[in-house]
Design a protein around this motif. Structure first.
Motif, PDB file in Angstrom:
ATOM      1  N   ARG A 294       0.809  -1.220   0.000  1.00 10.14           N
ATOM      2  CA  ARG A 294       0.000   0.000   0.000  1.00 10.14           C
ATOM      3  C   ARG A 294       0.846   1.276   0.000  1.00 10.14           C
ATOM      4  O   ARG A 294       0.453   2.278  -0.594  1.00 10.14           O
ATOM      5  N   HIS A 295       1.990   1.241   0.679  1.00 15.12           N
ATOM      6  CA  HIS A 295       2.765   2.472   0.866  1.00 15.12           C
ATOM      7  C   HIS A 295       4.223   2.339   0.441  1.00 15.12           C
ATOM      8  O   HIS A 295       4.982   3.294   0.587  1.00 15.12           O
ATOM      9  N   GLY A 296       4.602   1.184  -0.067  1.00 13.52           N
ATOM     10  CA  GLY A 296       6.005   0.970  -0.401  1.00 13.52           C
ATOM     11  C   GLY A 296       6.521   1.909  -1.477  1.00 13.52           C
ATOM     12  O   GLY A 296       7.654   2.400  -1.400  1.00 13.52           O
ATOM     13  N   LEU A 297       5.697   2.195  -2.478  1.00  7.13           N
ATOM     14  CA  LEU A 297       6.135   3.061  -3.562  1.00  7.13           C
ATOM     15  C   LEU A 297       6.337   4.491  -3.078  1.00  7.13           C
ATOM     16  O   LEU A 297       7.292   5.168  -3.474  1.00  7.13           O
ATOM     17  N   ASP A 298       5.446   4.952  -2.206  1.00  9.12           N
ATOM     18  CA  ASP A 298       5.618   6.280  -1.616  1.00  9.12           C
ATOM     19  C   ASP A 298       6.894   6.344  -0.780  1.00  9.12           C
ATOM     20  O   ASP A 298       7.645   7.324  -0.842  1.00  9.12           O
ATOM     21  N   LEU A 299       7.122   5.306   0.023  1.00 11.71           N
ATOM     22  CA  LEU A 299       8.309   5.293   0.878  1.00 11.71           C
ATOM     23  C   LEU A 299       9.578   5.254   0.026  1.00 11.71           C
ATOM     24  O   LEU A 299      10.575   5.919   0.352  1.00 11.71           O
ATOM     25  N   PHE A 300       9.537   4.503  -1.063  1.00 13.52           N
ATOM     26  CA  PHE A 300      10.690   4.450  -1.958  1.00 13.52           C
ATOM     27  C   PHE A 300      10.968   5.812  -2.586  1.00 13.52           C
ATOM     28  O   PHE A 300      12.106   6.288  -2.609  1.00 13.52           O
ATOM     29  N   SER A 301       9.928   6.462  -3.108  1.00 16.39           N
ATOM     30  CA  SER A 301      10.135   7.737  -3.798  1.00 16.39           C
ATOM     31  C   SER A 301      10.628   8.814  -2.839  1.00 16.39           C
ATOM     32  O   SER A 301      11.533   9.589  -3.174  1.00 16.39           O
ATOM     33  N   CYS A 302      10.055   8.839  -1.625  1.00 16.00           N
ATOM     34  CA  CYS A 302      10.492   9.830  -0.632  1.00 16.00           C
ATOM     35  C   CYS A 302      11.940   9.577  -0.216  1.00 16.00           C
ATOM     36  O   CYS A 302      12.753  10.514  -0.131  1.00 16.00           O
ATOM     37  N   SER A 303      12.276   8.330   0.051  1.00 17.80           N
ATOM     38  CA  SER A 303      13.625   7.987   0.514  1.00 17.80           C
ATOM     39  C   SER A 303      14.659   8.200  -0.587  1.00 17.80           C
ATOM     40  O   SER A 303      15.741   8.764  -0.345  1.00 17.80           O
TER      41      SER A 303
END
Length: 521
Positions: A294-303
């Motif tokens: 659910r949130h992995g892509l957001d966490l990847f892009s932010c990091s």
């Protein structure tokens, strides 16, 4: 069923409390920048005191070439603080979600105050002992600063309305610019006072300078200490109280105290009935398969974005040391106070002309053109600047850093702040559910500090001086600058394909629409 208190927060008009929150939340970022930018002039004083002559003896007299603090030592002092910052971001980010933002907010500020004061009391008088103790206290300071990143961003995001949320968070982050300026002004004032009172001769740096650099470090604690009381008086954010602690009535009471909203508009019809928000308290744990889906892509892009911009940003800060050598002459007739004064003056000019304007242009445009466009455009302009500096460096800039070089260098700072340096602080605070918001911001920030460490070590390699000329190897500097340009291009690609626009979205969209992934290019 939407909560009235959260709807009221999203629709609330700009009020005095919002500006008060900016100042209170921004003091951690102010201290961060103060600490980072007071180090260059301070290491010049340390070099004169502990490298230019035997420690503990009288100051240098006579004519000779002054020794300076080695680049490796400077990079180590910066790296230690960055390591502490990464630890603080992970630790306090998680505590902010587990125990509440307010409950650990004062602790991070207290560690900053303690670390700043302790840095000035670095024990001993020998070189190795001073540097080791200073490194230890900078580690402690870094932990406090790191803790402030996710907490300040999250608190400001959760207090703000959705129309101007980006501007408020950017304003908190822009306090870094004033921290840079404050460190330069304090350094100039302290050095001038000590120089006048000591009657130092040409090229001489009295032992009293050992007090001067300590005083400069300790004064960084004052703004943070002043705001400590107000942090303790801040209520918990309504979004945390309602969505994580599930106490909607208390959330309404807290917001009635600080915002000009009557209780009748924010209290639920029945205090005994809690709205059904199953997504507000998901059953899956952090970093589980369901979380990553659910949130992995957001966490990847932010990091990834934060990682890439910090490689460039911290390398650029260290690049200033090479500019100092060309424009701030360290010769036999300049004492340590004068040298530190000139470096601080250079930093102040750069902050006024480039850094601070970049922050505030972002504040103005962030809710008008969006996070993604600003971040991508900033990365692209920075890439062009580093290519313009790096490709001809060996043949033009290596022996002649002129006004053109300075203009391009200043431009890189402007578009770093009117670009990814600011947006990477904002987007993680808007992209995750309340239960994980502070933690994910901390993870992204800690990954960013790994990038900063890589940039610091890489610059140390690039700036190693040749024995014959005493200047950095032009081939290495060319390679390093071109690599920074490539890193910026990668950042723009990551932004284009993976970063989700959060402008105008309610934070509650992360709670109720967790399965929707509307990424735009």
């Amino acid at each position: 069923m939407a909560l009235k208190v959260l709807f009221a927060l999203d629709a609330a008009k700009i009020q005095w409390y919002h500006f008060k929150a900016i100042i209170i939340a921004g003091m951690g970022l102010f201290t961060d920048a103060y600490d980072l930018f007071c180090i260059p002039p301070i290491v010049k004083l340390i070099g004169r005191l502990y490298y230019d002559h035997d420690p503990g003896k009288c100051s240098v007299s006579g004519v000779k070439k002054h020794e300076t603090t080695p680049t490796a030592v400077v990079s180590t002092l910066v790296s230690i603080a960055l390591l502490g910052t990464a630890v603080g971001q992970l630790t306090f980010g998680r505590l902010g979600d587990r125990r509440g933002r307010r409950s650990v907010y004062g602790l991070s500020l207290g560690m900053m105050v303690l670390g700043s004061i302790a840095s000035g009391f670095s024990i001993c008088k020998t070189r190795s002992c001073v540097l080791v103790s200073l490194g230890f206290f900078r580690l402690l300071l870094g932990v406090g600063i790191g803790g402030d990143y996710p907490l300040s961003a999250t608190i400001m995001a959760e207090f703000a309305n959705k129309k101007t949320r980006g501007a408020f968070i950017a304003a908190v982050f822009s306090m870094q610019g004033f921290g840079i300026l404050a460190s330069s002004v304090v350094t100039m004032v302290v050095c001038k006072i000590f120089e006048i009172s000591s009657n130092a001769g040409k090229g001489e740096t009295p032992e009293e300078a050992d007090i001067a650099w300590r005083l400069i470090l300790m004064m960084g604690a004052i703004p943070a200490a002043v705001t400590y009381y107000w942090r303790m008086m801040m209520p918990e954010t309504a979004r945390y109280t309602a969505l994580v602690e599930h106490n909607v009535l208390q959330a309404a009471k807290d917001m009635e105290k600080v915002l000009d909203i009557p209780m009748s508009q924010i209290a639920e019809d029945s205090p005994y009935v809690q709205p059904d928000l199953p997504a507000a308290h998901p059953s899956y744990p952090l970093l589980s398969t369901r979380f990553l889906r659910r949130h992995g892509l957001d966490l990847f892009s932010c990091s990834a974005s934060w990682f890439l911009v910090d490689i460039v940003f911290y390398s650029s800060n260290l690049l200033q040391s090479q500019i100092y050598h060309r424009f701030v002459k360290d010769n036999d007739h300049v004492n340590g106070y004068q040298l530190a004064f000139k470096i601080a003056r250079f930093q102040a000019i750069l902050a006024i002309c480039s850094t601070i304007p970049g922050y505030w242009v972002t504040v103005y445009f962030i809710d008008r053109i969006g996070r993604v466009k600003i971040q991508m455009f900033g990365f692209l302009v920075m890439a062009m600047v580093y290519f313009a500096i790096g490709i001809p460096y060996k043949y033009h800039w290596s022996d002649n850093i002129d006004v053109g070089f300075l203009a391009l260098y200043a431009l890189s700072f402007f578009f770093s702040n009117f670009g990814p340096n600011t947006t990477t602080f904002i987007v993680p605070a808007e992209s995750f559910p309340a239960r994980f918001r502070s933690t994910c911001h901390g993870i992204a920030g800690a990954v960013g500090k790994i990038g900063a460490l890589i940039g610091t070590v890489g610059f140390l390699w690039a700036s190693m001086n040749e024995k014959e000329s005493g200047k950095p190897n032009p081939v290495r500097m060319t390679v390093a600058l071109v690599i920074l340009g490539v890193v910026c291009l990668v950042g723009s690609v990551v932004t284009f394909f993976f970063t989700r626009e959060t402008m105008g979205r309610s934070l509650e969209d992360n709670e109720t629409n967790e399965d929707e992934f509307l990424y735009q290019s």
